[in-house]
Design an enzyme around this catalytic site. Structure first.
Site, PDB file in Angstrom:
ATOM      1  N   GLU A   1      -4.813   6.681  -5.805  1.00 60.78           N
ATOM      2  CA  GLU A   1      -4.955   5.840  -6.990  1.00 60.78           C
ATOM      3  C   GLU A   1      -6.289   6.122  -7.675  1.00 60.78           C
ATOM      4  O   GLU A   1      -7.302   6.268  -6.990  1.00 60.78           O
ATOM      5  CB  GLU A   1      -4.871   4.357  -6.600  1.00 60.78           C
ATOM      6  CG  GLU A   1      -3.509   3.982  -6.028  1.00 60.78           C
ATOM      7  CD  GLU A   1      -3.386   2.500  -5.697  1.00 60.78           C
ATOM      8  OE1 GLU A   1      -4.371   1.745  -5.912  1.00 60.78           O
ATOM      9  OE2 GLU A   1      -2.322   2.082  -5.208  1.00 60.78           O
TER      10      GLU A   1
ATOM     11  N   HIS B   1      -1.082  -0.792  -9.892  1.00 58.77           N
ATOM     12  CA  HIS B   1      -1.690  -1.641  -8.857  1.00 58.77           C
ATOM     13  C   HIS B   1      -2.239  -2.931  -9.479  1.00 58.77           C
ATOM     14  O   HIS B   1      -3.428  -3.229  -9.413  1.00 58.77           O
ATOM     15  CB  HIS B   1      -2.790  -0.901  -8.099  1.00 58.77           C
ATOM     16  CG  HIS B   1      -3.041  -1.504  -6.733  1.00 58.77           C
ATOM     17  ND1 HIS B   1      -3.565  -0.800  -5.678  1.00 58.77           N
ATOM     18  CD2 HIS B   1      -2.831  -2.767  -6.248  1.00 58.77           C
ATOM     19  CE1 HIS B   1      -3.672  -1.576  -4.618  1.00 58.77           C
ATOM     20  NE2 HIS B   1      -3.230  -2.790  -4.945  1.00 58.77           N
TER      21      HIS B   1
ATOM     22  N   ARG C   1       0.856  -1.183   0.000  1.00 59.92           N
ATOM     23  CA  ARG C   1       0.000   0.000   0.000  1.00 59.92           C
ATOM     24  C   ARG C   1       0.892   1.232   0.000  1.00 59.92           C
ATOM     25  O   ARG C   1       1.895   1.290   0.727  1.00 59.92           O
ATOM     26  CB  ARG C   1      -0.937   0.029   1.218  1.00 59.92           C
ATOM     27  CG  ARG C   1      -2.033  -1.032   1.201  1.00 59.92           C
ATOM     28  CD  ARG C   1      -3.032  -0.796   0.083  1.00 59.92           C
ATOM     29  NE  ARG C   1      -4.120  -1.768   0.089  1.00 59.92           N
ATOM     30  CZ  ARG C   1      -4.116  -2.915  -0.574  1.00 59.92           C
ATOM     31  NH1 ARG C   1      -3.042  -3.252  -1.280  1.00 59.92           N
ATOM     32  NH2 ARG C   1      -5.169  -3.730  -0.542  1.00 59.92           N
TER      33      ARG C   1
END
Length: 323
Positions: free
Chosen positions: A269, A288, A241
């Site tokens: 994000e 991601h 993260r």
């Protein structure tokens, strides 16, 4: 008709990962491929939704947003829990929350596999080499890589994924050291790593891979003082993260050319288009992708469909906030 929103399908994989036909016969389905820019945009887009089928932490649902969704009756989350969903607020508002826990094996090590790929990509300048080839060039302009054998891999967080990364490091003949707040020498040894102090790990590692769960306690676990200890040219990998690492300190070190940032996760994000990390030459960036493999989608989305159908039948399953 019941309105169901399927959120944050960033790679357009939802439709092909489950059979939506039965649900589509009973509800109006809307698939959202793009992230919401802010809470106002999310509230406007979802105001008429009865059911939301979400994807991990991509859209946060604090109490302030939930209060703006008066028709909402159910939220389906993927995984066991989502830290960015206010479960208590859902309960107060009478919104049933169902998860997809208890599924098949999915892809339990997909994120660690990506971390390994990013490590090798950074060590051998694979993204630059690929771009050079596609532009008609060959070796000129491609940075000289380094061999990983004999180098030191530091792992921050030696849980399921960190332990798997330790095995990958050992397979590359790297020296593997590890640190986390509660890590013991015995647990480190069982994973094939040597327990190190945090400062030692930051100072001696040629590559550092972060594998910790984000919590109030772990936020900023890699701070400015830690980054200052890193070797010049060292590789810092984060597939966990974004907020685990002090972003200001990270950007400053990258801009100064001190370290190589190899990232799959970010504080915000999607990563803003004008973010300085996008323009830096000493980065390898992926959007991601860690857990996002076919096996994961074939586990998450069919269970999301099951959850919605069960709720419509009046017998919700996998309920997180059962009274």
């Amino acid at each position: 008709m019941v309105k169901i929103a399927i959120l944050d399908d960033w790679q357009d994989v939802a439709r092909g990962s489950a059979d939506w036909s039965l649900l589509a016969s009973r509800a109006d389905l809307t698939f959202f491929a793009d992230a919401f820019d802010n809470e106002d945009q999310a509230a406007a887009a979802l105001a008429d939704s009865d059911i939301l089928l979400t994807m991990r932490e991509r859209t946060a649902f604090p109490a302030t947003l939930l209060r703006r969704l008066p028709k909402l009756r159910m939220i389906g989350i993927t995984g066991a829990n989502v830290a960015t969903l206010d479960l208590a607020a859902c309960s107060r508002q009478g919104v049933v929350v169902c998860n997809t826990a208890g599924g098949g094996s999915g892809a339990p090590f997909a994120t660690a596999e990506l971390a390994l790929g990013l490590l090798i990509a950074a060590a051998r300048a694979i993204p630059v080499a690929d771009a050079t080839m596609r532009a008609g060039g060959f070796q000129r302009g491609v940075p000289v890589g380094v061999s990983l054998a004999g180098k030191t891999l530091g792992i921050v967080g030696l849980g399921r994924l960190g332990s798997r990364m330790a095995r990958y490091g050992a397979a590359l003949d790297m020296k593997v050291i590890a640190w986390s707040p509660n890590l013991t020498e015995a647990r480190a040894e069982a994973a094939g790593a040597r327990l190190a102090r945090k400062a030692e790990l930051m100072a001696v590692s040629d590559a550092i891979s972060v594998h910790m769960v984000l919590s109030p306690r772990s936020r900023g676990v890699i701070g400015a003082e830690d980054i200052d200890l890193m070797k010049t040219g060292a590789i810092l990998i984060n597939t966990s993260r974004g907020p685990l690492i002090d972003q200001g300190a990270l950007v400053a070190a990258v801009r100064a050319g001190r370290i190589n940032a190899v990232l799959d996760v970010y504080d915000k994000e999607p990563l803003p288009r004008d973010h300085p990390l996008r323009a830096a030459g000493n980065t390898v960036l992926t959007p991601h992708l860690g857990y996002g493999v076919e096996e994961t989608w074939r586990d998450f989305y069919p269970r999301s469909v099951e959850n919605a159908l069960a709720f419509l039948d009046g017998a919700p399953i996998r309920v997180l906030n059962a009274s």
